[in-house]
Motif scaffolding. Structure first.
Motif, PDB file in Angstrom:
ATOM      1  N   ARG A  85     -31.372  17.949 -31.234  1.00  0.00           N
ATOM      2  CA  ARG A  85     -31.964  18.150 -29.908  1.00  0.00           C
ATOM      3  C   ARG A  85     -32.753  16.932 -29.411  1.00  0.00           C
ATOM      4  NH1 ARG A  85     -31.839  23.541 -28.409  1.00  0.00           N
ATOM      5  NH2 ARG A  85     -31.167  24.991 -30.044  1.00  0.00           N
ATOM      6  N   THR A  86     -33.108  16.031 -30.309  1.00  0.00           N
ATOM      7  CA  THR A  86     -33.909  14.864 -29.934  1.00  0.00           C
ATOM      8  C   THR A  86     -33.207  13.581 -30.376  1.00  0.00           C
ATOM      9  OG1 THR A  86     -35.200  15.008 -31.985  1.00  0.00           O
ATOM     10  CG2 THR A  86     -36.079  16.142 -30.040  1.00  0.00           C
ATOM     11  N   TYR A  87     -33.588  12.468 -29.765  1.00  0.00           N
ATOM     12  CA  TYR A  87     -32.962  11.186 -30.083  1.00  0.00           C
ATOM     13  C   TYR A  87     -34.003  10.073 -30.068  1.00  0.00           C
ATOM     14  CZ  TYR A  87     -33.398   9.468 -25.315  1.00  0.00           C
ATOM     15  OH  TYR A  87     -33.915   9.027 -24.119  1.00  0.00           O
ATOM     16  N   GLY A  88     -33.620   8.969 -30.664  1.00  0.00           N
ATOM     17  CA  GLY A  88     -34.440   7.756 -30.640  1.00  0.00           C
ATOM     18  C   GLY A  88     -33.542   6.576 -30.964  1.00  0.00           C
ATOM     19  N   PHE A  89     -34.161   5.431 -31.232  1.00  0.00           N
ATOM     20  CA  PHE A  89     -33.395   4.225 -31.517  1.00  0.00           C
ATOM     21  C   PHE A  89     -33.870   3.592 -32.814  1.00  0.00           C
ATOM     22  CE2 PHE A  89     -33.314   4.834 -26.939  1.00  0.00           C
ATOM     23  CZ  PHE A  89     -31.949   4.754 -26.682  1.00  0.00           C
ATOM     24  N   VAL A  90     -32.973   2.866 -33.489  1.00  0.00           N
ATOM     25  CA  VAL A  90     -33.360   2.182 -34.719  1.00  0.00           C
ATOM     26  C   VAL A  90     -34.426   1.138 -34.404  1.00  0.00           C
ATOM     27  CG1 VAL A  90     -31.135   2.555 -35.848  1.00  0.00           C
ATOM     28  CG2 VAL A  90     -31.508   0.485 -34.489  1.00  0.00           C
ATOM     29  N   ALA A  91     -35.267   0.873 -35.396  1.00  0.00           N
ATOM     30  CA  ALA A  91     -36.355  -0.085 -35.185  1.00  0.00           C
ATOM     31  C   ALA A  91     -35.823  -1.492 -34.954  1.00  0.00           C
ATOM     32  CB  ALA A  91     -37.295  -0.061 -36.392  1.00  0.00           C
ATOM     33  N   GLN A  92     -34.756  -1.842 -35.629  1.00  0.00           N
ATOM     34  CA  GLN A  92     -34.162  -3.174 -35.498  1.00  0.00           C
ATOM     35  C   GLN A  92     -32.698  -2.997 -35.142  1.00  0.00           C
ATOM     36  OE1 GLN A  92     -35.932  -6.239 -36.137  1.00  0.00           O
ATOM     37  NE2 GLN A  92     -34.174  -7.184 -35.139  1.00  0.00           N
ATOM     38  N   ALA A  93     -32.389  -3.092 -33.878  1.00  0.00           N
ATOM     39  CA  ALA A  93     -31.010  -2.876 -33.431  1.00  0.00           C
ATOM     40  C   ALA A  93     -30.128  -4.043 -33.826  1.00  0.00           C
ATOM     41  CB  ALA A  93     -30.979  -2.682 -31.918  1.00  0.00           C
ATOM     42  N   GLY A  94     -28.835  -3.767 -33.950  1.00  0.00           N
ATOM     43  CA  GLY A  94     -27.894  -4.823 -34.283  1.00  0.00           C
ATOM     44  C   GLY A  94     -27.784  -5.881 -33.209  1.00  0.00           C
ATOM     45  N   THR A  95     -28.241  -5.583 -32.019  1.00  0.00           N
ATOM     46  CA  THR A  95     -28.188  -6.535 -30.906  1.00  0.00           C
ATOM     47  C   THR A  95     -29.482  -7.330 -30.747  1.00  0.00           C
ATOM     48  OG1 THR A  95     -28.781  -4.677 -29.477  1.00  0.00           O
ATOM     49  CG2 THR A  95     -26.453  -5.288 -29.586  1.00  0.00           C
ATOM     50  N   ASP A  96     -30.452  -7.110 -31.649  1.00  0.00           N
ATOM     51  CA  ASP A  96     -31.690  -7.880 -31.599  1.00  0.00           C
ATOM     52  C   ASP A  96     -31.513  -9.225 -32.283  1.00  0.00           C
ATOM     53  OD1 ASP A  96     -33.173  -6.045 -30.204  1.00  0.00           O
ATOM     54  OD2 ASP A  96     -33.995  -5.078 -31.979  1.00  0.00           O
ATOM     55  N   SER A  97     -32.390 -10.148 -31.971  1.00  0.00           N
ATOM     56  CA  SER A  97     -32.395 -11.456 -32.604  1.00  0.00           C
ATOM     57  C   SER A  97     -33.744 -11.662 -33.281  1.00  0.00           C
ATOM     58  CB  SER A  97     -32.149 -12.563 -31.566  1.00  0.00           C
ATOM     59  OG  SER A  97     -32.202 -13.838 -32.165  1.00  0.00           O
ATOM     60  N   GLY A  98     -33.720 -11.775 -34.597  1.00  0.00           N
ATOM     61  CA  GLY A  98     -34.963 -11.948 -35.336  1.00  0.00           C
ATOM     62  C   GLY A  98     -35.863 -10.741 -35.201  1.00  0.00           C
ATOM     63  N   ASP A  99     -37.143 -11.006 -34.955  1.00  0.00           N
ATOM     64  CA  ASP A  99     -38.121  -9.932 -34.850  1.00  0.00           C
ATOM     65  C   ASP A  99     -38.332  -9.459 -33.416  1.00  0.00           C
ATOM     66  OD1 ASP A  99     -38.591 -10.017 -37.580  1.00  0.00           O
ATOM     67  OD2 ASP A  99     -40.089 -11.611 -37.370  1.00  0.00           O
ATOM     68  N   PHE A 100     -37.538  -9.953 -32.491  1.00  0.00           N
ATOM     69  CA  PHE A 100     -37.766  -9.633 -31.097  1.00  0.00           C
ATOM     70  C   PHE A 100     -36.642  -8.755 -30.544  1.00  0.00           C
ATOM     71  CE2 PHE A 100     -39.754 -13.714 -31.962  1.00  0.00           C
ATOM     72  CZ  PHE A 100     -41.054 -13.488 -31.518  1.00  0.00           C
ATOM     73  N   LYS A 101     -37.023  -7.786 -29.742  1.00  0.00           N
ATOM     74  CA  LYS A 101     -36.035  -6.943 -29.067  1.00  0.00           C
ATOM     75  C   LYS A 101     -35.462  -7.721 -27.895  1.00  0.00           C
ATOM     76  CE  LYS A 101     -36.720  -2.567 -28.526  1.00  0.00           C
ATOM     77  NZ  LYS A 101     -37.213  -1.233 -28.068  1.00  0.00           N
ATOM     78  N   SER A 102     -34.169  -7.942 -27.929  1.00  0.00           N
ATOM     79  CA  SER A 102     -33.542  -8.743 -26.884  1.00  0.00           C
ATOM     80  C   SER A 102     -33.476  -7.980 -25.572  1.00  0.00           C
ATOM     81  CB  SER A 102     -32.123  -9.151 -27.317  1.00  0.00           C
ATOM     82  OG  SER A 102     -31.274  -8.024 -27.308  1.00  0.00           O
TER      83      SER A 102
END
Length: 204
Positions: free
Chosen positions: A42-59
């Motif tokens: 019933r609920t959703y979220g996102f991974v802490a480090q997505a495969g589309t991120d670069s390094g420690d920053f959310k792209s």
């Protein structure tokens, strides 16, 4: 948030996803775990480090992808939560490809060139061979995983692939939104419902 490994790092100058405007249409594929009980989600979220991120920053691409996915999930009755039932991850890439095509060149017989007019063997009398054409283009791929957070298992995976034009790269957000919508068009569930919903014209 759950972090999935291995971490896929994409080259995302255009998110590698800008596919919706391709003249021949993108290639869309998807499948889900037939043994999973989707009625409990019933609920959703996102991974802490997505495969589309670069390094420690959310792209920026990741932010656009997550916003598009959030709209799709909430339209199906899911709520975003800090400890969600489902977590979503994206992976993307952009590749340059080359097509080389060889076709027979025109053959000119008697009557063409100077030989036809003056009787001399000049011009292109008897010429043949082949003409080679080289075409370079970019192909973008986006894969989305929806994961059962408790079991740490992928319950749905969808992907879209197609040619990326310069115009798509300029309109990155619209292209990403369309690509995510393509994938979700193959997601046959709504929040709290076990049975899949029929999808019109769904092709794997």
């Amino acid at each position: 948030m759950l972090t999935l490994k291995p971490r896929f790092i994409a080259t995302l100058a255009v998110a590698a996803i800008a596919l919706a405007g391709c003249a021949s249409g993108p290639d869309i594929r998807a499948d889900y775990d037939k043994a999973a009980d989707f009625g409990k989600f019933r609920t959703y979220g996102f991974v802490a480090q997505a495969g589309t991120d670069s390094g420690d920053f959310k792209s920026l691409a990741t932010q656009m992808l997550q916003s598009a996915a959030a709209r799709e999930m909430e339209s199906r009755g899911y709520r975003r939560a800090d400890s969600p039932d489902l977590v979503i991850n994206f992976k993307g890439k952009l590749e340059e490809k080359t097509d080389i095509e060889s076709v027979p060149a025109p053959y000119y017989g008697p009557g063409w060139g100077y030989g036809g007019w003056y009787g001399a063997p000049y011009g292109m009398y008897g010429y043949g061979g082949s003409e080679v054409t080289t075409r370079r283009y970019n192909v973008g791929t986006l894969v989305m995983d929806i994961v059962d957070r408790d079991k740490r298992q992928v319950v749905f995976q969808g992907g879209v692939e197609g040619v990326v034009t310069k115009e798509m790269q300029k309109n990155r957000e619209a292209s990403i939104n369309a690509a995510v919508a393509h994938i979700f068009s193959r997601y046959p569930f709504v929040a709290g419902q076990t049975a899949p919903v029929p999808l019109p014209d769904a092709k794997k």
